[in-house]
Enzyme design. Structure first.
Site, PDB file in Angstrom:
ATOM      1  N   ASP A 125     -24.993   5.494  18.193  1.00 24.75           N
ATOM      2  CA  ASP A 125     -24.861   6.853  18.712  1.00 24.75           C
ATOM      3  C   ASP A 125     -23.520   7.378  18.206  1.00 24.75           C
ATOM      4  OD1 ASP A 125     -25.139   9.283  19.940  1.00 24.75           O
ATOM      5  OD2 ASP A 125     -25.651   8.462  21.914  1.00 24.75           O
TER       6      ASP A 125
HETATM    7  C1  BGC Z   1     -26.048  11.981  21.552  1.00 32.27           C
HETATM    8  C2  BGC Z   1     -27.219  11.651  20.654  1.00 32.27           C
HETATM    9  C3  BGC Z   1     -27.218  12.561  19.470  1.00 32.27           C
HETATM   10  C4  BGC Z   1     -25.889  12.439  18.755  1.00 32.27           C
HETATM   11  C5  BGC Z   1     -25.781  13.350  17.556  1.00 32.27           C
HETATM   12  C6  BGC Z   1     -24.731  12.025  20.807  1.00 32.27           C
HETATM   13  O1  BGC Z   1     -23.739  12.551  21.612  1.00 32.27           O
HETATM   14  O2  BGC Z   1     -25.961  11.036  22.597  1.00 32.27           O
HETATM   15  O3  BGC Z   1     -28.423  11.767  21.368  1.00 32.27           O
HETATM   16  O4  BGC Z   1     -28.292  12.257  18.630  1.00 32.27           O
HETATM   17  O5  BGC Z   1     -24.844  12.800  19.644  1.00 32.27           O
HETATM   18  O6  BGC Z   1     -25.651  14.669  17.950  1.00 32.27           O
END
Ligand code: BGC
Length: 759
Positions: A228
């Site tokens: 993530d």
């Molecule tokens: C989120 C993800 C997301 C990623 C990219 C993170 O903060 O938890 O779900 O895909 O950011 O935006």
């Protein structure tokens, strides 16, 4: 384009591939013609930001169809529809030259307070797994990839980048990982996104058990693990654990750490080869799949699909005959959400929609009668008392003059978002007061709810009809009008329980934890499993959803098929006047099970569309492996043998027919050790009869009058059941009654022989 093999790359090039170049791009290796690929959010639409765009802003992302977020889509329980939505998402992703759409999110809704529940499918792992696999298969059929997220046990937003989800092995396997396993096994997502949080103290991004042992060795995952955004704690241990691609960019810092670790011998270069090889595989898949979705985007067709999906997402919670509305009814449409829809949740999943319907416009378009609108309340942060009264008075006047008042209530956008959780499950007090005033003026009132996480419905007994319209994406307004007027017969059902009170919810005392630890104290009893086990009243149960027609169930039967799965059949008849679709659910339980189980667990579901008077036999397959529990002694899945109860149901609390089926258990004998209890030893196929015979011999040699000091009915053998076999010698027992006792050697010999017999 031919992507080179990892052996053609230098150590530095390989290391560089394992972290991003920027927010959305991987790194190219120009020397050997490896291109950069783009990945982007997700999940219910494409959020492709233009170069240099900020992370969370949506202003500069290219317009894309905003389909219903998971909370809506999941309520459809409709595998085919979700597959079609997946295909459309894949097409839009491909048209924009994006390689991977960052979704779906399938985390379990452990508490209704989780700020991101709108992005998740269910409180049940079978629902999450089956529907998650349908989305992944649909998207990937268009030559682009998905990212199954957030792996794993990421069930709250509070302190999400540090907090440890402290979960016992059984709930971890049976509830929190089961859906992920299903999607990996059935759909092979190109990537899995590891979550921010820790699990039992270990960061998901550096957990070899999670990322390698479970995900790859046990489930057979073949793709790439991406972090993530910002989830990497320590890069080098993370790489060794199986975390292949760090996102977004570390500006080369962690690449240099990897190179240094190889050079000082603390990291084997083969580990870098594996991770870089997986990045190359991903690039290869992306370049092979590129161009599958040809532009330009058919905005109208995808908007129509978004409307169909939204119509399938709306749950008719209650209907005392008010719905569907007559087209010429004089309506008062009340509530800000009717004119300014809340159609998605805040955070990284926000899509810039190609267009946006409002319920007010769409109701006006379908109606042939008068439609008056009153705002009713304000969602603004600061609202004066005068303004509140004026808005309410306007709504009451409109309701008094109408045949039916349609009141749109819901959660203001700021109350639920990625990054933080809710404090309660209540609708704002001003909205509840408004509803009371409208009801007093016109009892013929329909409530339409706009919310991403469930809300308490203290007015449920007083309102004749309630539609749970969740967050429905860009075409939700049209879909709401379709359902209100009966152009669409509602068929969605709840994938999460609506509780009466926050205090009743399973995680109430353990959410969101403290000092970066959240104890999952409710164990296996998540969602309906909890309310059923504790026999608690609920607002509306898991699986519930009404229709404008009615269905009867008959002739339910269950049998074990040749492959060991359980086939359940039931004849479903549409007993009403309209065509409709019914979602049939199968729950199982095992009376007398040797392990703790919920009173009933969902194991299969299927939907059937029926014309008035039509009957169809619905077949549902309960996979044998879904009957298994996780045995913490042996660290493996075990199907326990026995007579399983099979409930064929319209909801978790509307069981229409109960049958049973005999299932043969797995051959499974626990190895014995000195700490095995007498009970366990007696159940052992080889040691059991030997010990039984020794006990009989010992009892025969006992002075029977000694037994008489025990009160009548005291069961001596039960008393001894929990006694460890290794300590039996000190009791002077089992020696044949001659006082010689049982030597440690005799016990070890018995254990060795018993264990050898099972190999
Ligand atoms: C989120 C993800 C997301 C990623 C990219 C993170 O903060 O938890 O779900 O895909 O950011 O935006």
């Amino acid at each position: 384009m031919s992507i080179p093999d990892v052996t053609e790359l230098t150590l530095e090039e390989k290391a560089s591939l394992t972290s991003g170049a920027s927010f959305w791009y991987t790194k190219p290796v120009e020397r050997v013609s490896v291109p950069a690929i783009m990945v982007t959010d997700g999940p219910h639409g494409l959020r492709k930001q233009r170069e240099g765009g900020d992370h969370l802003g949506i202003g500069d992302s290219v317009p894309a169809t905003c389909f219903p977020p998971a909370v809506g889509l999941g309520s459809s329980w409709d595998v085919d529809l979700i597959h079609r939505v997946g295909e459309a998402l894949g097409t839009e992703t491909s048209i924009e030259n994006v390689a991977v759409l960052l979704g779906p999110g399938i985390n379990i809704k452990r508490s209704p307070l989780c700020g991101r529940n709108f992005e998740y499918l269910s409180e049940d792992p079978i629902v999450s797994g089956v529907l998650g696999a349908a989305i992944v298969n649909g998207i990937q059929s268009k030559g682009v990839g998905t990212s199954l997220k957030h792996f794993a046990a990421n069930n709250q937003e509070d302190d999400r980048m540090r907090s440890s989800s402290d979960v016992d092995p059984r709930p971890l396997r049976e509830i929190y990982l089961r859906g992920f396993q299903r999607v990996v096994e059935d759909a092979q997502p190109w990537t899995v996104m590891c979550s921010y949080n820790r699990i039992n103290g270990v960061y998901a991004s550096e957990d070899p058990w999670l990322l390698t042992q479970v995900l790859r060795d046990e489930w057979g995952f073949e793709g790439l693990v991406v972090s993530d955004w910002g989830a990497v704690n320590e890069r080098v241990p993370g790489l060794a654990a199986g975390m292949d691609l760090e996102m977004p960019s570390s500006n080369g810092v962690t690449d240099a750490q990897i190179v240094a670790a190889v050079q000082d011998g603390s990291l084997d270069e083969s580990v870098v080869d594996v991770a870089a090889g997986r990045v190359l595989d991903l690039v290869r898949k992306a370049t092979d799949g590129a161009g599958a979705g040809a532009g330009p985007l058919d905005v109208d067709a995808h908007h129509a699909l978004a409307r169909e999906a939204a119509g399938r997402s709306i749950v008719l919670l209650k209907n005392a005959g008010v719905l569907p509305l007559a087209k010429d009814a004089k309506l008062a449409v009340i509530g800000e959400f009717a004119a300014k829809p809340r159609y998605q949740g805040a955070g990284s999943s926000m899509i810039n929609p190609t267009r946006l319907d409002t319920a007010l416009d769409e109701i006006s378009a379908l109606s042939t009668g008068d439609v008056a609108y009153a705002q009713g309340f304000s969602n603004a942060l600061e609202v004066s008392a005068e303004e509140t009264v004026a808005l309410r008075d306007g709504a009451v006047a409109a309701a008094s003059a109408a045949d039916v008042a349609v009141v749109f209530l819901g959660l203001p956008a700021r109350l639920e978002s990625e990054g933080y959780d809710r404090d309660d499950i209540d609708l704002p007090a001003a909205q509840l007061e408004l509803l009371d005033a409208v009801l007093a003026a016109n009892p013929n009132t329909v409530v339409v709810l706009s919310n991403g996480g469930v809300v308490a419905l203290p007015f449920a007994d007083r309102v004749p009809a309630i539609l749970e319209a969740w967050l429905l994406g860009q075409a939700g307004g049209g879909a709401t009008a379709d359902v209100l007027f009966g152009a669409v017969n509602p068929s969605a059902k709840l994938t999460e329980t609506i509780p009466v009170r926050l205090e009743d919810t399973p995680a109430f005392l353990d959410f969101p934890g403290e000092f970066s630890h959240t104890r999952y104290g409710e164990g296996l009893f998540v969602g309906y499993r909890w309310y059923d086990a504790r026999r608690l009243e609920v607002g509306f149960p898991f699986g519930h959803g009404l229709s404008y027609t009615s269905f009867s169930y008959a002739d339910a039967a269950a049998a074990v098929a040749a492959d060991g799965d359980v086939e359940v059949t039931v004849a479903v008849t549409n007993t009403g006047e309209r065509a409709g679709r019914e979602v049939v659910q199968v729950y199982t339980s095992l009376p007398g099970s040797s392990v703790q189980r919920a009173p009933r667990e969902l194991k299969a579901f299927a939907s059937v569309a029926l014309e008035p008077g039509e009957t169809q036999v619905v077949t549902l397959t309960v996979r044998r492996k879904d009957l298994a529990y996780w045995d913490i002694r042996a660290d493996r899945w075990v199907v326990e043998g026995g007579e399983y109860t099979v409930d064929v149901a319209a909801s978790s609390r509307d069981i229409r027919s109960t049958v049973s089926v005999a299932v043969t258990g797995d051959e499974f004998t626990l190895p014995l050790s000195r700490t095995s209890s007498m009970g366990e030893v007696l159940h052992h196929p080889v040691a059991g009869p030997i010990v039984q015979a020794a006990i009989a011999q010992m009892m025969g040699g006992l002075d029977q009058s000694a037994a008489s000091i025990m009160p009548e009915g005291v069961d001596m053998s039960k008393m001894m059941e929990s006694f460890p076999i290794g300590r039996i010698g000190m009791m002077g027992a089992l020696g044949g009654g001659d006082g010689a006792g049982t030597s440690p050697e005799m016990i070890d010999g018995l254990i060795a022989m018993a264990n050898a017999s099972q190999q």
